[in-house]
Design a protein around this motif. Structure first.
Motif, PDB file in Angstrom:
ATOM      1  N   GLU A  99      57.560  39.899  37.668  1.00  0.00           N
ATOM      2  CA  GLU A  99      56.137  40.429  37.567  1.00  0.00           C
ATOM      3  C   GLU A  99      55.254  39.420  36.406  1.00  0.00           C
ATOM      4  O   GLU A  99      56.085  38.786  35.881  1.00  0.00           O
ATOM      5  CB  GLU A  99      56.378  41.557  36.995  1.00  0.00           C
ATOM      6  CG  GLU A  99      57.288  41.792  35.504  1.00  0.00           C
ATOM      7  CD  GLU A  99      57.512  43.033  34.987  1.00  0.00           C
ATOM      8  OE1 GLU A  99      57.202  44.185  35.882  1.00  0.00           O
ATOM      9  OE2 GLU A  99      57.658  43.233  33.690  1.00  0.00           O
ATOM     10  N   ALA A 100      54.209  39.616  36.673  1.00  0.00           N
ATOM     11  CA  ALA A 100      53.162  38.925  35.771  1.00  0.00           C
ATOM     12  C   ALA A 100      51.907  39.305  35.675  1.00  0.00           C
ATOM     13  O   ALA A 100      51.657  40.351  36.500  1.00  0.00           O
ATOM     14  CB  ALA A 100      53.210  37.270  36.368  1.00  0.00           C
ATOM     15  N   LEU A 128      42.055  36.132  43.974  1.00  0.00           N
ATOM     16  CA  LEU A 128      43.434  36.933  44.113  1.00  0.00           C
ATOM     17  C   LEU A 128      43.462  38.471  44.168  1.00  0.00           C
ATOM     18  O   LEU A 128      43.922  38.984  44.888  1.00  0.00           O
ATOM     19  CB  LEU A 128      44.330  36.428  42.806  1.00  0.00           C
ATOM     20  CG  LEU A 128      44.711  35.122  42.601  1.00  0.00           C
ATOM     21  CD1 LEU A 128      45.090  34.673  41.247  1.00  0.00           C
ATOM     22  CD2 LEU A 128      45.860  34.727  43.784  1.00  0.00           C
ATOM     23  N   ARG A 129      42.237  39.076  43.587  1.00  0.00           N
ATOM     24  CA  ARG A 129      42.156  40.272  43.663  1.00  0.00           C
ATOM     25  C   ARG A 129      41.858  40.701  44.999  1.00  0.00           C
ATOM     26  O   ARG A 129      42.433  41.671  45.758  1.00  0.00           O
ATOM     27  CB  ARG A 129      41.329  41.100  42.650  1.00  0.00           C
ATOM     28  CG  ARG A 129      40.834  42.562  42.873  1.00  0.00           C
ATOM     29  CD  ARG A 129      40.476  43.115  41.817  1.00  0.00           C
ATOM     30  NE  ARG A 129      39.086  42.718  41.510  1.00  0.00           N
ATOM     31  CZ  ARG A 129      38.389  43.312  40.393  1.00  0.00           C
ATOM     32  NH1 ARG A 129      38.702  44.262  39.647  1.00  0.00           N
ATOM     33  NH2 ARG A 129      36.998  42.667  40.205  1.00  0.00           N
ATOM     34  N   ASP A 159      56.465  37.728  48.545  1.00  0.00           N
ATOM     35  CA  ASP A 159      56.216  39.424  48.484  1.00  0.00           C
ATOM     36  C   ASP A 159      55.222  39.759  47.091  1.00  0.00           C
ATOM     37  O   ASP A 159      55.443  40.772  46.714  1.00  0.00           O
ATOM     38  CB  ASP A 159      57.473  39.953  48.455  1.00  0.00           C
ATOM     39  CG  ASP A 159      58.397  39.556  49.562  1.00  0.00           C
ATOM     40  OD1 ASP A 159      58.035  39.554  50.970  1.00  0.00           O
ATOM     41  OD2 ASP A 159      59.618  39.530  49.351  1.00  0.00           O
ATOM     42  N   LEU A 160      54.263  38.942  47.247  1.00  0.00           N
ATOM     43  CA  LEU A 160      53.313  39.037  46.133  1.00  0.00           C
ATOM     44  C   LEU A 160      52.517  40.545  46.307  1.00  0.00           C
ATOM     45  O   LEU A 160      51.890  40.541  47.364  1.00  0.00           O
ATOM     46  CB  LEU A 160      52.391  37.958  45.745  1.00  0.00           C
ATOM     47  CG  LEU A 160      51.474  38.136  44.865  1.00  0.00           C
ATOM     48  CD1 LEU A 160      52.155  38.107  43.279  1.00  0.00           C
ATOM     49  CD2 LEU A 160      50.339  37.039  44.908  1.00  0.00           C
ATOM     50  N   LYS A 161      52.418  41.374  45.604  1.00  0.00           N
ATOM     51  CA  LYS A 161      51.728  42.630  45.389  1.00  0.00           C
ATOM     52  C   LYS A 161      51.123  43.087  44.208  1.00  0.00           C
ATOM     53  O   LYS A 161      51.909  42.735  43.182  1.00  0.00           O
ATOM     54  CB  LYS A 161      52.356  43.770  46.403  1.00  0.00           C
ATOM     55  CG  LYS A 161      53.736  44.115  45.597  1.00  0.00           C
ATOM     56  CD  LYS A 161      54.374  45.177  46.273  1.00  0.00           C
ATOM     57  CE  LYS A 161      54.730  44.754  47.967  1.00  0.00           C
ATOM     58  NZ  LYS A 161      55.774  44.056  48.182  1.00  0.00           N
ATOM     59  N   LEU A 162      50.161  43.893  44.018  1.00  0.00           N
ATOM     60  CA  LEU A 162      49.693  44.526  42.913  1.00  0.00           C
ATOM     61  C   LEU A 162      50.780  45.524  42.326  1.00  0.00           C
ATOM     62  O   LEU A 162      51.327  46.016  42.878  1.00  0.00           O
ATOM     63  CB  LEU A 162      48.340  45.134  42.963  1.00  0.00           C
ATOM     64  CG  LEU A 162      46.915  44.402  43.154  1.00  0.00           C
ATOM     65  CD1 LEU A 162      45.873  45.291  43.340  1.00  0.00           C
ATOM     66  CD2 LEU A 162      46.851  43.415  41.873  1.00  0.00           C
ATOM     67  N   VAL A 166      51.035  42.114  38.665  1.00  0.00           N
ATOM     68  CA  VAL A 166      51.373  41.729  40.072  1.00  0.00           C
ATOM     69  C   VAL A 166      53.079  42.004  40.084  1.00  0.00           C
ATOM     70  O   VAL A 166      53.426  41.599  38.817  1.00  0.00           O
ATOM     71  CB  VAL A 166      51.146  40.483  40.806  1.00  0.00           C
ATOM     72  CG1 VAL A 166      49.428  40.547  41.103  1.00  0.00           C
ATOM     73  CG2 VAL A 166      51.556  39.260  39.882  1.00  0.00           C
ATOM     74  N   ARG A 167      53.773  42.142  40.927  1.00  0.00           N
ATOM     75  CA  ARG A 167      55.122  42.034  41.311  1.00  0.00           C
ATOM     76  C   ARG A 167      55.376  41.149  42.633  1.00  0.00           C
ATOM     77  O   ARG A 167      54.727  41.149  43.263  1.00  0.00           O
ATOM     78  CB  ARG A 167      55.679  43.529  41.624  1.00  0.00           C
ATOM     79  CG  ARG A 167      55.827  44.249  40.254  1.00  0.00           C
ATOM     80  CD  ARG A 167      56.545  45.617  40.506  1.00  0.00           C
ATOM     81  NE  ARG A 167      56.549  46.541  39.310  1.00  0.00           N
ATOM     82  CZ  ARG A 167      55.944  47.454  39.502  1.00  0.00           C
ATOM     83  NH1 ARG A 167      55.334  47.864  40.425  1.00  0.00           N
ATOM     84  NH2 ARG A 167      55.795  48.301  38.557  1.00  0.00           N
TER      85      ARG A 167
END
Length: 409
Positions: free
Chosen positions: A149-150, A258-259, A377-380, A403-404
């Motif tokens: 996460e970040a 990115l959003r 698998d990047l997602k909010l 994000v996770r």
């Protein structure tokens, strides 16, 4: 539309919106629409409580102001509220206090101070910018890659532009981090703002001295050798201009893109073979959510009119690129028509148009692309409607982007 009396001054209007609150709104475009219905293509607003200005929202009207530097001076010395900039609590001082560089100059003086910027940027090696930016992005991602996460604003987007542009001047990573913190302080209100300015001056003083002793193939040496920069003060402020002018806008461009990709199926599907790609997303952000939302257009040197509204001598005139790019007279509501179209005003227009459009696009594109290719698998990490915008006079940008992801490349 509310008619404006030709005898009324800016100070006579009440209940005006605060421009930073417009940028912080979940839907700034809806606010622009309301302002247009009430006032037309130019509206009275507040920069801070009790500090009024004109906001130009029309595409054609912005061009009219931006190309007329004989009538609209870029120096706040011509502003009726100039003393406001002496207030340490003001958020306006960082970008509105006149300095010895091209941003605040007009006419021949502007052309003299602008030439070193154009020459220095033209000489940049774009392949080198790409390599260095990629390395910076990978190093930043490595600091949180194992966490799953970040916050892609605080831990990434805020750092990428500054560390990248610092390399153009021969500023290394450690000093780049220090410079980033100082710039963030300089943009804030209160005592930290002055501390940030002092650190920036210290870094640049040491930088210029080291380059006098040991010249290098970078923009610091280019500025020191340029005939149009007459002394160290002009060199230092020209460096500051390049570093700071596009700083918030490039952060916002990366974060907004990115959003968009993480929330809009048209772009998210591209990662799985969809039609629209990264450059399309970058362009749509410039059209629909202009990162450089507002910029000073100038301070009126005489009474004049814009779109039928009277502007008095000493009035501040702000250019709202974010509104102009969606001006219904020149742009359709159909987002597909923006694809490949770069006639937006997000880089400005006229003599003060941004000189760093190509390198800033390289930084933004690599900044976004590296995240998408290295984080799996990047997602909010929160619902999209919980992402809030910064309280900023200048930029429309997510305050954070949590994000996770499942792993990294």
């Amino acid at each position: 539309m509310t008619p404006l009396s030709r005898d009324r001054a800016l100070e006579d209007f009440t209940g005006l919106v605060l421009l930073p609150e417009v940028n912080q709104s979940p839907d700034p475009q809806a606010v622009y629409d309301r302002l247009r219905k009430q006032w037309g293509e130019i509206a009275p607003v507040q920069l801070e409580p009790g500090i009024p200005a004109w906001l130009v929202m029309g595409y054609r009207e912005i061009i009219q102001v931006a190309r007329n530097d004989r009538l609209f001076s870029r120096s706040a010395a011509n502003w009726r509220y100039f003393d406001t900039l002496q207030n340490p609590e003001s958020t306006l001082a960082a970008l509105m206090t006149p300095r010895d560089h091209a941003y605040y100059a007009n006419g021949d003086e502007h052309r003299r101070l602008r030439a070193p910027l154009d020459d220095g940027l033209d000489a940049l090696d774009e392949h080198r910018i790409s390599r260095e930016t990629q390395a910076i992005c990978r190093e930043l991602i490595a600091t949180f890659a194992d966490h799953g996460e970040a916050d892609l604003v605080a831990e990434y987007a805020v750092l990428v532009p500054m560390l990248s542009v610092a390399r153009w001047f021969g500023i290394g990573t450690d000093e780049g981090y220090r410079l980033t913190e100082a710039v963030l302080w300089a943009f804030s209100a209160g005592p930290q703002s002055q501390k940030g300015v002092e650190i920036i001056i210290e870094i640049l003083t040491n930088l210029m001295q080291s380059h006098k002793d040991d010249p290098a193939d970078d923009m610091t040496t280019s500025f020191l050798r340029h005939d149009d920069l007459r002394n160290d003060i002009e060199v230092a402020f020209s460096i500051i201009l390049v570093i700071m002018a596009g700083y918030q806008a490039t952060i916002a461009w990366i974060a907004q893109t990115l959003r968009l990709i993480l929330t809009d199926p048209r772009f998210g599907s591209r990662l799985r073979g969809g039609r629209l790609g990264l450059d399309d997303a970058l362009d749509e952000v410039l059209w629909r959510q202009s990162p450089a939302a507002n910029m000073v257009g100038g301070y009126a040197l005489a009474d004049t009119e814009i779109a039928g509204q009277r502007i008095r001598k000493g009035d501040a005139v702000f250019l709202c690129y974010a509104a102009a790019n969606t001006d219904p007279r020149v742009h359709s509501d159909d987002p597909w028509l923006a694809i490949g179209n770069r006639a937006h005003l997000s880089f400005g227009t006229g003599p003060h148009v941004c000189p760093a459009q190509r390198p800033s696009r390289i930084i933004a594109r690599i900044g976004v692309e590296t995240v998408l290719t290295r984080l799996h698998d990047l997602k909010l990490a929160v619902p999209a409607d919980e992402i809030t915008n910064l309280h900023s006079l200048w930029a429309v940008s997510p305050e954070s982007l949590p994000v996770r992801f499942s792993g990294s490349a």
